[in-house]
Structures are given as C-alpha cells and as structure tokens.
Design an enzyme around this catalytic site. Structure first.
Site, mmCIF file in Angstrom:
data_model
loop_
_atom_site.group_PDB
_atom_site.id
_atom_site.type_symbol
_atom_site.label_atom_id
_atom_site.label_comp_id
_atom_site.label_asym_id
_atom_site.label_seq_id
_atom_site.Cartn_x
_atom_site.Cartn_y
_atom_site.Cartn_z
ATOM 1 N N GLY A 117 -70.381 -14.206 -3.076
ATOM 2 C CA GLY A 117 -70.476 -14.702 -4.448
ATOM 3 C C GLY A 117 -70.348 -13.537 -5.400
ATOM 4 N N CYS B 82 -71.142 -10.930 2.916
ATOM 5 C CA CYS B 82 -71.074 -10.174 1.669
ATOM 6 C C CYS B 82 -72.338 -10.407 0.831
ATOM 7 C CB CYS B 82 -69.785 -10.521 0.932
ATOM 8 S SG CYS B 82 -69.425 -9.345 -0.374
ATOM 9 N N TYR B 83 -72.240 -11.109 -0.304
ATOM 10 C CA TYR B 83 -73.450 -11.404 -1.082
ATOM 11 C C TYR B 83 -74.492 -12.101 -0.207
ATOM 12 C CZ TYR B 83 -76.433 -13.478 -4.744
ATOM 13 O OH TYR B 83 -77.493 -13.859 -5.527
ATOM 14 N N HIS C 224 -65.544 -9.555 4.770
ATOM 15 C CA HIS C 224 -65.149 -10.970 4.750
ATOM 16 C C HIS C 224 -64.388 -11.340 6.021
ATOM 17 C CE1 HIS C 224 -66.383 -11.985 0.669
ATOM 18 N NE2 HIS C 224 -66.131 -10.721 0.405
ATOM 19 N N GLU D 271 -63.566 -14.197 6.928
ATOM 20 C CA GLU D 271 -62.783 -15.422 6.758
ATOM 21 C C GLU D 271 -61.357 -15.173 6.273
ATOM 22 O OE1 GLU D 271 -65.220 -14.317 4.953
ATOM 23 O OE2 GLU D 271 -65.089 -14.853 2.836
ATOM 24 N N ASP E 158 -52.596 -38.960 0.802
ATOM 25 C CA ASP E 158 -54.026 -39.258 0.799
ATOM 26 C C ASP E 158 -54.310 -40.760 0.790
ATOM 27 O OD1 ASP E 158 -53.975 -36.555 0.589
ATOM 28 O OD2 ASP E 158 -54.584 -36.487 -1.515
ATOM 29 N N LYS F 143 -56.805 -31.021 3.187
ATOM 30 C CA LYS F 143 -55.476 -31.662 3.184
ATOM 31 C C LYS F 143 -54.809 -31.660 4.567
ATOM 32 C CE LYS F 143 -52.121 -33.354 0.525
ATOM 33 N NZ LYS F 143 -52.327 -34.327 -0.561
#
Ligand code: XMP
Length: 515
Positions: free
Chosen positions: A57, A84-85, A171, A173, A229, A371
């Site tokens: 964050g 991280c944060y 990070h 990710e 969708d 998605k």
C-alpha cells in the site's frame, strides 16, 4: 476439496497490486478473495481462511491514520504473509520497528535468503526481486528471524515459522520477480495447506448449487448483450434453473455485423434459452438523430435501453431476479482505501440503475471472477469461442465509434469496415494477441481518386490495443502488410470510405474508444 469456504484472504491496504496477488493465488488453483483492510476479526473468522495475505500500500505505518488491520487477526492461528507495506505492518503490529530507509529501494534487487524457511523452498539464492519501498524493517518482533536480505534491506524477508508468519519487503506478485510464483506456491500449498482443487469446474458446480438454492422456483431476467460477461452469466444461470430464466436481447442498431444472428443462434438454437429478441433499432436511431456530442449519445443510448428493457420485462409479468454479469474487478474497485471517487472520464451505460428501478433482486453469479476466469467458465459451459474469446465491446456499441452524427447508412459503412478489419486480424492469427481491435468512422470527408474518378468520401481509423485491465493501453504493432491489406480491402469493398488511418495513440492520453 477446497471450496469457497476456506480462501486465501488478501487484505487490501490500497495496493495497486492487490488484484494481482489474488490472481496469482488463483493461478495456483486456490480460491482467493480480497477484502478491505479493516475487516473485523469476527468477519474474517467466518470466512475460515486458509491463509491471510497483507497487501502492499502507499502508506507509511507511522503516518497518522495509516491503515492497520484488526490486531486480533494475528491470534487466529492462520498463516500470514505480509507483502511490502504488509510486511512492515507485520513488524509494526507485533512489536518490531519500522523506519524510513536512507535509500529508497526501487526496481530490481538481489535477495539472498537465509536459514531454511519453507517460504523459499526451491527458490534460488540470490534471486532477483522487485522492490518499491521507502520504509524498511529495522528491528524484528519477538519470534521473528531474518529470512533474506538485499544490499539495502537487511530484513528483506522475515519469518516466524512457529506462528507461520512471513513478511517480504519485495513484490512476489509482479513479473519482475521471476520466482515469485514459487514463493506463492510455497505459501499457499505448503504453509497454508491448500490442495490446488479450485478450478472452473469446481467453481461452476458450487455456483450452480448456489443459484438453485437462492432462486428456488422463482424467475430470473437477464439482459443479454452478446458480450462475454452477460453471455456467461446467462449460460450459468440457465444450467442452474433452466426455463425459469428469460433473456432479453435488445438490438439497438449499434451492434457489430452479424451479432444479432450470432446471439440468437447460440442461445435460442443451441442452448434453448427462453430468448426475447427485441428489434429496437429505429427507436434508438430516432433518439440519436442529429446528436454528435459523445456524452449526450451515451446518455440517450442508456436511457432508451432502460425504457425498452423495462417495457419488455413488463410484458413478461413478475420476475424476481435481475441477472448481471458483474465481475470481480468491478466489485473490488470500491473496497480499496485509496479507491476514492475518481473522475468520470466517460459515463458507462450498460444496465446501471435498472435493478433499483425495477424492484428486483440482483443475481450476480460472476462477481467472484476475473475476466479470463469468466472466459474459462464460458468454455466449461460449452459457449463457443466466437462469444467467449471476443474482444470487449462497449455498452453503447457502435454509437461511440460512429464519431459525429449517427445514421443507419454510416453505421452500415462502419459495420462493413469493422468486419473486414477483424476478419484480417483473425486470418493473420493475431486476434487472441490483441486486447481490443475496432474501427471508428470519423466526422470528416476526404478527397480521393477511385478508378479514374475523384471521390469525396468518409475516413475511418483503425485502432488495436493491448492492455491488462483497460485502464492503460498501448497501440498494437501490426506487420505493415496487414495494415496495407486492410486498407486496400476497406477502400475497395466498403462503399463510402476512401481513406484509412491507423491510430497510434496510447491510453493515456487517448482512451480506447474514441468517444
Ligand atoms: P475507454 O474508451 O474508456 O474504454 O478507454 C475502456 C474499456 O471500456 C470499454 N467501454 C465500455 N464498456 N460500457 C461498457 O461496458 C461502456 O459504456 C463502455 N465504454 C467503454 C471500452 O470498449 C474499453 O474496453
């Protein structure tokens, strides 16, 4: 089997990467959900999480009002990974010390891991990691030990293996941390004990059961647009409640070439869904006559849609649920603490405002999915690739691609040009490499020479972009031969176009659609 009852819960502290963290976990076939950072321990307990991830964050733990989790979550006995944060919070909340680093660390660093933490099982040492932080951990809470360091961060990774608490300053990710997935795998499968059984098949079975229970013997209405969708939502609900579902498909005259036929073929002929086809082309085009302003066009298209849809629904008698293809990114946009109201660039109109107006309960069976997961579910349900693999198409359709005045003739011109562009992209095998490709008809005419004669005709612009979330986009680099073929074909085959442009604007500053 892991169901949706024992998820990996990602507490969102305002990171731009929270969604990516949840995605990574799902790529490991474990179910993940994002919640606001301030979820109470009671709510969290009810979710029975297999593990908790504290996201990064933009804040500093020392800022007044910096987002902090309910401290009781550390007493749940559930494994925690702070990123991280999130790692700084772990240190801060459990009695360690976090301070501003002398040097901000940004970009690639090399992490050497220490000890034999399960988090780094089978991870190289050193391994490249992506850093982006100003604060750093300076003193560890009781029970913690350093698990890895970089040149500028003595505590780039920390661990309390007894309590299964882990923190990483980098990070895992993002793609710039090449072994990040291995780290998530260690956390999710080994440390949290998730068994990789979550997939679209298990999701679909759970979702069908849930829809059956919720709907019972009542009736569902779905506005089918032909987009991915709403199509997947309709197919799923149909699988669950069959004829209790009625779909209404409104042809607003702003659809792509062949679209009304495709939707009718797939849903009526193949799936035998109760489908009401409404030809409202004239009504939309009459309302749009003489209108060039993009926002007015959008408002008119939205308003006429609601009128038409309501009238049709009324004819069907009382219906209890309105189905919508809301996706996870739409749901979680609002939970981020940094996600304040952002400026409206364009008003998006699909079926917004309808449920309140029609006094129906909402049924949103895709609200847990991203998605590409929706696409996978669509394939699982047997929808053809023509529908599930399709590029996004805006609610107001060709209305926002027919720049300037909208007439039936101009729409036909645009439809023909668009069909050629897409056909050539498909023929070149590039369709799935591109996020979205489209043609816009511009409000200018240009002089040309066709045959031996002077012409004075319309101009169109081709646009193709790549993007991951439509928030930013980059224009697609086509082989010049393809652009040449498309240009030749459009000028030769489409009446009223004598000039073709290629749009090389990124987003920002441009948007994907022209209006
Ligand atoms: P822009 O043009 O804002 O578009 O860069 C971003 C993405 O959103 C799609 N789009 C819409 N989708 N209703 C929708 O469902 C709308 O009103 C709408 N307007 C734009 C656009 O096609 C692109 O994928």
């Amino acid at each position: 089997m892991q169901g949706i009852r024992d998820p990996i819960v990602v507490l969102d502290f305002g990171a731009q990467y929270s969604k990516l963290i949840a995605r990574r976990v799902r790529e490991l076939n474990a179910y993940s959900v994002i919640t606001p950072y301030n979820i109470t321990v009671q709510e969290l307990r009810e979710m029975a999480p297999a593990g908790i991830i504290l996201s990064g964050g933009p804040s500093s733990v020392h800022q007044p009002g910096a987002p902090q989790p309910d401290p009781e979550i550390f007493a749940l006995g559930v494994p925690v990974l702070g990123i991280c944060y999130g790692a700084q919070l772990l240190a801060h909340c459990l009695g360690g010390r976090v301070a501003r680093a002398d040097k901000r660390e940004y970009g690639i660093a090399h992490l050497a891991h220490e000890g034999d933490t399960p988090l780094f099982e089978a991870v190289n040492s050193p391994t490249p990691v992506w850093m982006s932080h100003g604060d750093r951990i300076e003193a560890l809470p009781t029970g913690f030990a350093a698990a890895g360091h970089t040149e500028n961060s003595p505590y780039a990774a920390v661990a309390d293996p007894a309590r299964h608490f882990y923190g990483v300053q980098f990070h895992p990710e993002v793609v710039h941390t090449p072994e990040g997935m291995r780290l998530f795998q260690n956390f999710v499968h080994t440390i949290c004990g998730c068994d990789a059984s979550w997939n679209m098949e298990s999701f679909s079975e759970d979702a069908i059961e849930e829809i059956k229970t919720r709907v019972g013997s009542r009736k569902v209405l779905c506005a089918l647009s032909g987009g991915v969708d709403s199509s997947v939502a309709a197919a799923l609900i149909h699988r669950a409640v069959g004829d209790q579902l009625t779909c209404v498909f409104v042809n607003n005259g702003l659809l792509r070439k062949g679209e009304p036929d495709l939707v009718q073929r797939v849903f009526s002929d193949n799936f035998h869904v109760n489908l009401v086809y409404v030809d409202a082309e004239k009504r939309f085009l009459d309302a749009l006559a003489g209108v060039s302003d993009p926002e007015r066009k959008r408002k008119i298209i939205g308003a006429v849609f609601i009128d038409v849809f309501e009238e049709e629904a009324h004819k069907l008698g009382h219906l209890d649920f309105l189905a919508q293809g809301t996706l996870y990114p739409d749901v979680i946009e609002s939970v981020s603490p940094s996600g304040g109201p952002s400026a409206t660039i364009k008003s998006h109109h699909n079926v917004g405002g309808l449920p309140e107006k029609m006094n129906m309960a909402l049924l949103e069976p895709l609200r847990e999915l991203f998605k590409d997961e929706v696409r996978a579910l669509g394939r699982e349900l047997g929808l053809p690739d023509e529908i599930v693999g399709r590029h996004p198409f805006p609610g107001p359709g060709l209305g926002v691609r027919c720049v300037g005045e909208i007439t039936r003739e101009r729409l036909d011109t645009l439809r023909d040009a668009d069909a050629i562009f897409i056909e050539e992209i498909r023929a070149a095998g590039l369709y799935d490499d591109i996020w979205q490709a489209l043609v816009c008809l511009l409000p200018v005419k240009s002089v040309g020479v066709q045959g031996d004669e002077r012409s004075y005709e319309e101009v169109c612009s081709l646009r193709a972009v790549n993007s991951t979330d439509a928030m930013t986009a980059d224009w697609y680099r086509f082989p010049p031969e393809l652009l040449q073929r498309v240009s030749n074909r459009i000028c030769n085959e489409v009446a009223h176009i004598n000039r073709v442009l290629y749009d090389i604007t990124s987003k920002p500053p441009g948007t994907i659609e022209w209006e």
